[in-house]
Each structure stands twice: as structure tokens, then as C-alpha cells.
Design a protein around this motif. Structure first.
Motif, PDB file in Angstrom:
ATOM      1  N   PRO A   1     -12.760  23.398 -40.767  1.00 28.04           N
ATOM      2  CA  PRO A   1     -12.197  22.201 -40.133  1.00 28.04           C
ATOM      3  C   PRO A   1     -12.107  22.365 -38.619  1.00 28.04           C
ATOM      4  O   PRO A   1     -11.677  23.396 -38.114  1.00 28.04           O
ATOM      5  N   SER A   2     -12.544  21.317 -37.915  1.00 31.86           N
ATOM      6  CA  SER A   2     -12.585  21.367 -36.456  1.00 31.86           C
ATOM      7  C   SER A   2     -12.099  20.026 -35.912  1.00 31.86           C
ATOM      8  O   SER A   2     -11.437  19.261 -36.611  1.00 31.86           O
ATOM      9  N   GLU A   3     -12.440  19.743 -34.638  1.00 30.78           N
ATOM     10  CA  GLU A   3     -11.940  18.526 -33.997  1.00 30.78           C
ATOM     11  C   GLU A   3     -12.290  17.271 -34.773  1.00 30.78           C
ATOM     12  O   GLU A   3     -11.495  16.323 -34.838  1.00 30.78           O
ATOM     13  N   ASP A   4     -13.500  17.243 -35.359  1.00 33.40           N
ATOM     14  CA  ASP A   4     -13.897  16.056 -36.106  1.00 33.40           C
ATOM     15  C   ASP A   4     -13.039  15.874 -37.352  1.00 33.40           C
ATOM     16  O   ASP A   4     -12.618  14.757 -37.683  1.00 33.40           O
ATOM     17  N   SER A   5     -12.740  16.968 -38.028  1.00 32.35           N
ATOM     18  CA  SER A   5     -11.883  16.900 -39.221  1.00 32.35           C
ATOM     19  C   SER A   5     -10.501  16.368 -38.855  1.00 32.35           C
ATOM     20  O   SER A   5      -9.946  15.497 -39.547  1.00 32.35           O
ATOM     21  N   PHE A   6      -9.939  16.890 -37.766  1.00 30.50           N
ATOM     22  CA  PHE A   6      -8.595  16.488 -37.372  1.00 30.50           C
ATOM     23  C   PHE A   6      -8.557  15.044 -36.864  1.00 30.50           C
ATOM     24  O   PHE A   6      -7.559  14.335 -37.045  1.00 30.50           O
ATOM     25  N   LEU A   7      -9.652  14.600 -36.237  1.00 31.93           N
ATOM     26  CA  LEU A   7      -9.736  13.197 -35.824  1.00 31.93           C
ATOM     27  C   LEU A   7      -9.717  12.288 -37.047  1.00 31.93           C
ATOM     28  O   LEU A   7      -9.065  11.229 -37.050  1.00 31.93           O
ATOM     29  N   LEU A   8     -10.412  12.695 -38.085  1.00 32.08           N
ATOM     30  CA  LEU A   8     -10.433  11.907 -39.313  1.00 32.08           C
ATOM     31  C   LEU A   8      -9.041  11.852 -39.948  1.00 32.08           C
ATOM     32  O   LEU A   8      -8.617  10.801 -40.444  1.00 32.08           O
ATOM     33  N   LEU A   9      -8.314  12.969 -39.911  1.00 31.74           N
ATOM     34  CA  LEU A   9      -6.941  12.960 -40.406  1.00 31.74           C
ATOM     35  C   LEU A   9      -6.079  11.975 -39.610  1.00 31.74           C
ATOM     36  O   LEU A   9      -5.283  11.222 -40.181  1.00 31.74           O
ATOM     37  N   ASP A  10      -6.238  11.986 -38.289  1.00 34.40           N
ATOM     38  CA  ASP A  10      -5.465  11.065 -37.447  1.00 34.40           C
ATOM     39  C   ASP A  10      -5.811   9.610 -37.757  1.00 34.40           C
ATOM     40  O   ASP A  10      -4.939   8.732 -37.761  1.00 34.40           O
ATOM     41  N   ALA A  11      -7.108   9.366 -38.016  1.00 41.29           N
ATOM     42  CA  ALA A  11      -7.523   7.994 -38.342  1.00 41.29           C
ATOM     43  C   ALA A  11      -6.885   7.542 -39.650  1.00 41.29           C
ATOM     44  O   ALA A  11      -6.393   6.412 -39.758  1.00 41.29           O
ATOM     45  N   LEU A  12      -6.870   8.409 -40.639  1.00 34.33           N
ATOM     46  CA  LEU A  12      -6.284   8.052 -41.929  1.00 34.33           C
ATOM     47  C   LEU A  12      -4.770   7.874 -41.822  1.00 34.33           C
ATOM     48  O   LEU A  12      -4.196   6.994 -42.469  1.00 34.33           O
ATOM     49  N   GLU A  13      -4.130   8.704 -40.992  1.00 37.91           N
ATOM     50  CA  GLU A  13      -2.695   8.545 -40.782  1.00 37.91           C
ATOM     51  C   GLU A  13      -2.406   7.185 -40.139  1.00 37.91           C
ATOM     52  O   GLU A  13      -1.471   6.476 -40.524  1.00 37.91           O
TER      53      GLU A  13
END
Length: 220
Positions: free
Chosen positions: A17-29
Motif C-alpha cells: 500500500p502506497s499513496e494511491d492506496s491511501f488516496l482511495l481510502l480517503d475517497a471512500l471515507e
């Protein structure tokens, strides 16, 4: 802010998991309230395509995204990702009764018009070609990682395969969240998808190191 799940994976075989993974988490949140109001009492089928370490699907399970009435069918071509998905969910004390990882190419093993919520962090890095699928017995270190990263021309070869099949795989009223980098020309993608009757919204946008990443929502 919702907590980021702990994760388990062999970094030599499964995408870390990297920046793209965490961006996706933020989008879902950011979309949590919308999704929970959109998918209320019906049993919802959720598919994360290319689940890798399992951090995104685990995040959704932990936070009832899209609802507490959901089954999760994460997919990946990487056999090692199947183990990582289950291990990550277990590491975060997630109930795995509604979790069924599927080793398949994109959504090939899922019935047509079945998916209510689709999430995809594709191999988006532009490259001369998309790597060939390695035989498990002959796979070299890094082969599976290349599949998770390299997306061919404009980094969009794999993403377009999924976008071209949205009408076949999404249930009526389904919603898809897909991550892009700037070199994928997402604005052009949005224009093309609009001619096919798909609406879109930019849900997250962020500069991550040398890359600019974005998450778009597609829906009817």
C-alpha cells in the motif's frame, strides 16, 4: 478521520500500500455517507478489483462501506494476494463470513450485472506493454509486482478493459470508483464515458511525489 487498517503482505510478491492506496481510502471515507444512504437495506455486492494486500476491502468492511448488508468479492490475478487479503482482514478482526476473495482476471468470474459497488486501483503506470501473466512455477521476483503497476499505452490498457465492460458487470444503480494518474488523461476518459451514458464526479485529487492522482466516481 477513520483509522487506516494494518496490513499483511510479502512486499516482493504483493503490491505494498502506497499513496494511491491511501488516496482511495480517503475517497471512500469522503463518500461513506453517500454510499450508506444510497445502499440502505438491500444486500450489496462489493468488488475491489486488484485487491493486493487487502487494505481497501478491509477498510470497507471495518466501516460498513457501503452498508452493514454487504458481501465482499475482492479479486486479483496474483495468487499471493488471496492470502494477503484474508490475513489483512483477520489482522483487523474483521468478520470474514461475508468475504470471499476470488483469483481471477478483473471481474471475469463474477456473474453479469452483479456488482453494486466496484473499486479499482489499476496498474496505471504508462509502459511499452502490459506484462504477460507469469506461470506460478516460473514467476521471478517482481513479476507479480509488474502486473500491479504497468498499464501499457498511457497506462490505460487494463483500465479500459474494465471501463468497456462496466455495462455488463455493474448491477442497475451500481457505482464504480476508479483511480487514475494524470498521464492516464482522466478528463478524456470522463468525456468518452459520458457518451456512453455514464456520469462522473471527481471525488479526490492529490499530488503524490512525482505523480498527480485522482479518484473518479462513475454512475448512471
Amino acid at each position: 478521520m477513520l483509522p487506516t487498517p494494518r496490513f499483511s503482505c510479502d512486499y516482493e510478491k504483493v503490491y505494498e500500500p502506497s499513496e494511491d492506496s491511501f488516496l482511495l481510502l480517503d475517497a471512500l471515507e469522503g463518500e461513506q455517507k453517500f454510499l450508506q444512504s444510497f445502499f440502505t437495506s438491500k444486500l450489496t455486492v462489493v468488488c475491489e478489483v486488484g485487491c493486493g494486500s487487502g487494505i481497501v476491502t478491509t477498510f470497507m468492511i471495518q466501516n460498513n462501506i457501503p452498508s452493514e448488508h454487504a458481501i465482499y468479492l475482492p479479486t486479483d490475478v496474483n495468487p499471493w494476494a488471496m492470502d494477503s487479503m484474508v490475513e489483512t482482514a483477520s489482522l483487523n478482526n474483521c468478520c470474514t463470513e461475508m468475504l470471499s476473495p476470488i483469483r481471477t482476471n478483473l471481474t471475469r468470474s463474477i456473474r453479469r450485472r452483479e456488482i453494486d459497488l466496484l473499486v479499482f486501483n489499476p496498474p496505471y503506470v504508462p509502459a511499452e506493454s502490459v506484462p504477460h501473466m507469469p506461470a506460478e512455477s516460473e514467476a521471478k521476483e517482481g513479476d507479480w509486482l509488474d502486473l500491479a503497476l504497468l498499464g501499457g499505452d498511457d497506462g490505460m490498457v487494463i483500465t479500459w478493459k474494465l471501463l468497456d465492460s462496466l455495462d455488463e458487470i455493474m448491477a442497475p444503480g451500481g457505482v464504480a470508483y476508479i483511480l487514475f494518474c494524470a498521464r492516464n488523461h482522466p478528463e478524456r476518459v470522463v468525456e468518452i464515458m459520458s457518451t456512453r451514458g455514464w456520469k462522473s464526479e471527481l471525488t479526490e485529487h492529490r499530488k503524490a511525489g512525482w505523480e498527480v492522482l485522482s479518484v473518479y466516481k462513475f454512475y448512471r
